[in-house]
Design an enzyme around this catalytic site. Structure first.
Site, short mmCIF file in Angstrom:
data_model
loop_
_atom_site.label_atom_id
_atom_site.label_comp_id
_atom_site.label_asym_id
_atom_site.label_seq_id
_atom_site.Cartn_x
_atom_site.Cartn_y
_atom_site.Cartn_z
N ASP A 184 0.57 -1.21 0.28
CA ASP A 184 -0.03 -0.12 0.50
C ASP A 184 0.53 0.69 -0.10
O ASP A 184 0.59 2.17 0.82
CB ASP A 184 -1.03 0.26 0.84
CG ASP A 184 -1.83 -0.96 1.30
OD1 ASP A 184 -2.50 -1.26 -0.56
OD2 ASP A 184 -1.99 -1.67 1.68
N LYS B 280 1.44 -8.05 -14.50
CA LYS B 280 0.92 -8.51 -13.10
C LYS B 280 1.31 -10.53 -12.85
O LYS B 280 0.57 -10.78 -13.51
CB LYS B 280 0.34 -8.00 -11.88
CG LYS B 280 0.37 -8.39 -10.54
CD LYS B 280 -0.63 -6.92 -9.86
CE LYS B 280 0.52 -6.32 -8.22
NZ LYS B 280 0.31 -5.69 -7.57
N SER C 125 -4.23 -10.10 -5.10
CA SER C 125 -5.07 -10.60 -4.62
C SER C 125 -5.85 -9.46 -3.90
O SER C 125 -5.49 -8.60 -4.51
CB SER C 125 -3.59 -10.81 -2.88
OG SER C 125 -3.17 -11.59 -3.26
N GLU D 125 4.52 -5.04 -13.40
CA GLU D 125 4.16 -4.96 -11.09
C GLU D 125 4.82 -5.53 -9.96
O GLU D 125 4.18 -6.86 -10.51
CB GLU D 125 3.07 -4.06 -10.94
CG GLU D 125 2.63 -3.47 -9.76
CD GLU D 125 1.23 -3.23 -9.49
OE1 GLU D 125 1.01 -2.78 -8.05
OE2 GLU D 125 0.07 -3.40 -10.65
N GLY D 126 4.81 -5.32 -10.00
CA GLY D 126 5.25 -6.56 -8.54
C GLY D 126 4.20 -6.65 -6.85
O GLY D 126 2.89 -6.09 -8.03
N ASN E 19 6.18 8.69 -3.52
CA ASN E 19 5.10 8.41 -3.44
C ASN E 19 4.43 9.61 -2.29
O ASN E 19 4.84 9.98 -1.61
CB ASN E 19 4.26 7.13 -3.64
CG ASN E 19 2.91 7.56 -3.77
OD1 ASN E 19 2.34 8.67 -4.85
ND2 ASN E 19 1.89 6.48 -4.26
#
Length: 227
Positions: free
Chosen positions: A13, A38, A42, A116-117, A179
């Site tokens: 997050d 990806k 989840s 993307e991980g 970010n």
């Protein structure tokens, strides 16, 4: 020959999906054919009996990618847990062969691919018959990486620990992106300054709720490597 980059983060997050979407959007706005992939996702939402890959759906919408976002994800789980646990709960065996097959299928459609991980860099993808860590996926596709970190308190510690782990795994880091950056927040300013002064990796920022990245598109193009 396609070019690729991997987006990871210092934790869960932090804003990987948000940043990933803005990077792809930036490139596609300059007519660069950039796609998304990806391996495992989840916390998918179920609509009309079908799981919707939320992260992929978000990226496709923001970056204006055509097609079904679910096709960009190999494994989609509803539970909001790590991929390896979600796989256990659903009696699913995650396979590197399937990940490779899906990745190359996406790669063949685009000139640039942004992968993307899941979670942070130390993330188990499978603890079943095949033991797969996130860094195994990065290395098998020979991808360089961008590390997304939060701009706030604690980011110096989490960023440097993430970079040390990636160095041990021989993963090339091309950029750090802070970010939720606030140009008037003294902690954010200090964190950026410290990381810029003490690392050999360029540090960029992404303002909170920004619709676009301020990073020059030429800089983004430079960090994608042939794969």
């Amino acid at each position: 020959m396609a070019r690729g980059i991997f987006i990871t983060a210092t934790g869960t997050d932090i804003g990987k999906t948000y940043v990933t979407a803005l990077i792809i959007k930036r490139l596609r706005e300059t007519n660069i054919n950039c796609g998304y992939y990806k391996a495992a996702l989840s916390e998918a939402e179920r609509r009309d009996g079908k799981l919707i890959a939320g992260d992929a759906n978000y990226v496709y919408n923001i970056a204006n990618i055509k097609g079904d976002p679910n096709d960009a994800v190999s494994y989609i789980f509803q539970q909001a847990v790590s991929p390896h646990l979600a796989a256990k709960l659903n009696n699913v065996e995650i396979s590197m062969e399937r990940i490779k097959k899906d990745f190359y299928s996406i790669k063949n459609k685009y000139d640039y691919i942004t992968v993307e991980g899941s979670g942070g860099i130390v993330c188990p993808i499978s603890t079943g018959k095949e033991k797969i860590m996130l860094d195994n996926i990065i290395k098998i596709f020979k991808l360089p990486a961008i590390v997304v970190a939060d701009a706030g308190l604690g980011t110096i510690n989490s960023t440097i620990l993430t970079l040390q782990y990636m160095k041990e795994k021989n993963i090339s880091v091309k950029m750090i992106l802070l970010n939720n950056y606030n140009h008037e927040d003294i902690i954010h300013i200090e964190n950026k300054g410290y990381l810029s002064d003490n690392l050999l990796i360029p540090v960029y920022t992404c303002n909170k709720n920004a619709n676009n990245l301020e990073i020059p598109v030429e800089k983004l193009i430079e960090i994608y490597e042939e794969i």
